[in-house]
Design a protein around this motif. Structure first.
Motif, short mmCIF file in Angstrom:
data_model
loop_
_atom_site.label_atom_id
_atom_site.label_comp_id
_atom_site.label_asym_id
_atom_site.label_seq_id
_atom_site.Cartn_x
_atom_site.Cartn_y
_atom_site.Cartn_z
N LEU A 171 0.63 -1.22 -0.22
CA LEU A 171 0.36 -0.22 0.22
C LEU A 171 0.98 1.18 -0.19
O LEU A 171 0.49 2.37 -0.62
CB LEU A 171 -1.03 0.14 1.15
CG LEU A 171 -1.81 1.29 1.65
CD1 LEU A 171 -2.74 1.08 0.03
CD2 LEU A 171 -2.80 0.75 2.59
N GLU A 172 1.80 1.67 0.91
CA GLU A 172 2.29 2.47 0.96
C GLU A 172 3.49 2.59 0.16
O GLU A 172 3.36 4.31 -0.20
CB GLU A 172 2.99 2.17 2.01
CG GLU A 172 2.86 2.39 3.51
CD GLU A 172 2.68 0.81 3.82
OE1 GLU A 172 2.55 -0.04 3.15
OE2 GLU A 172 1.83 1.12 5.04
N THR A 173 4.00 1.70 -0.89
CA THR A 173 4.73 1.95 -2.30
C THR A 173 3.89 2.75 -3.07
O THR A 173 4.38 3.46 -4.51
CB THR A 173 5.63 0.37 -2.68
OG1 THR A 173 6.18 -0.40 -1.85
CG2 THR A 173 6.03 0.89 -3.99
N GLY A 174 2.35 2.19 -3.32
CA GLY A 174 1.89 2.79 -4.18
C GLY A 174 1.60 3.82 -4.35
O GLY A 174 1.24 4.85 -5.10
N LEU A 175 1.09 3.99 -2.91
CA LEU A 175 0.44 5.50 -2.13
C LEU A 175 1.63 6.62 -2.63
O LEU A 175 1.66 8.14 -3.21
CB LEU A 175 0.36 5.74 -1.07
CG LEU A 175 -1.01 5.13 -0.90
CD1 LEU A 175 -1.52 4.91 0.77
CD2 LEU A 175 -2.14 6.23 -1.29
N LYS A 176 3.37 6.15 -2.49
CA LYS A 176 4.14 7.19 -2.43
C LYS A 176 4.07 7.40 -3.93
O LYS A 176 4.66 8.15 -4.85
CB LYS A 176 5.88 6.02 -2.42
CG LYS A 176 5.35 6.65 -0.77
CD LYS A 176 6.91 5.31 -0.17
CE LYS A 176 6.74 6.37 1.68
NZ LYS A 176 7.48 5.26 2.29
N GLU A 177 4.03 5.89 -4.93
CA GLU A 177 4.13 6.47 -6.48
C GLU A 177 3.10 7.47 -6.46
O GLU A 177 3.40 8.44 -8.70
CB GLU A 177 4.23 5.19 -7.00
CG GLU A 177 5.12 4.67 -6.91
CD GLU A 177 6.38 4.55 -7.94
OE1 GLU A 177 6.18 4.23 -9.40
OE2 GLU A 177 6.96 5.66 -7.82
#
Length: 235
Positions: A132-138
């Motif tokens: 989740l965090e990786t997608g939001l950071k992208e």
């Protein structure tokens, strides 16, 4: 949650029946949720460059394409080729091929430069991110400075009585109906489970803030069955 490859396979399998089941299982209320999010996203007199993440069969992108200002450009990405194929046919039928382009891409490794888009949206897709965090950071990375993210996601009602009935429907009736129509009961067991496992609103807003978004806000629709989160890119 299943790994990314399983998510891709799941949505490829249910793609032919996905739109029909969405509207049946939500009693068409999902259309009103999208309309509210579209009003939050587009400016009819302003040309915007918009990225729609986990775009599925393109319902949200099509809605934005119809409402957006002249000269706007919408790019939809998803990992499911099956969903994208249906979305492309729908876009062509709506005469929006000059406004909307769909492409297969991973939300956790977006193939775009930093600060590319005025808006980044995701309608009912972030709960399927493997990280989740990786997608939001992208999503944050590809936003222009002061650009805005708009995220629609299913949730559980806070009222305990409504929550009980909601869980009864979601965990028992929905898989039975979805499985009978689509032939894939496992997919319609995963989908409600993914909603129940998704962080609550306060926790999710904290995650958005930790991923770089500022002015993070939240609105509840239909007794908390759906929630809209917004955040801007910090300069």
């Amino acid at each position: 949650m299943p790994k990314k490859e399983n998510i891709r396979r799941l949505f490829d399998n249910i793609a032919p029946d996905y739109d029909k089941l969405n509207h049946i299982l939500s009693l068409d209320i999902d259309k009103s949720w999208r309309k509210k999010a579209i009003r939050e996203t587009v400016s009819p007199g302003t040309a915007l460059n918009i990225l729609d993440v986990a775009c599925g069969t393109g319902d949200f992108a099509i809605g934005m394409g119809k409402a957006a200002g002249k000269g706007s450009r919408i790019t939809g990405i998803d990992i499911s080729a099956g969903m994208l194929g249906i979305g492309k046919e729908k876009i062509k039928a709506e005469g929006l091929s000059g406004t909307i382009a769909l492409t297969e891409a991973d939300c956790e490794a977006l193939p775009f430069e930093d600060k590319t888009f005025d808006r980044v949206t995701a309608a009912f897709g972030v709960r399927n991110f493997e990280h989740l965090e990786t997608g939001l950071k992208e999503m944050h990375r590809v936003l222009e400075e002061s650009g805005k993210a708009i995220i629609l996601e299913l949730s559980t009602p806070s009222n305990p009585v409504l929550s009980w009935f909601y869980r009864l429907y979601f965990l028992h009736l929905l898989p039975a109906i979805g499985g009978r129509i689509s032939g894939d009961k496992a997919a319609y067991c995963y989908l409600p489970a993914s909603v129940l496992k998704f962080p609550g609103p306060e926790k999710f807003m904290k995650i958005m803030s930790d991923c770089g978004f500022s002015d993070v806000r939240h609105r509840s629709f239909t007794f908390g069955i759906c929630r809209m989160y917004t955040g801007t890119r910090r300069a």
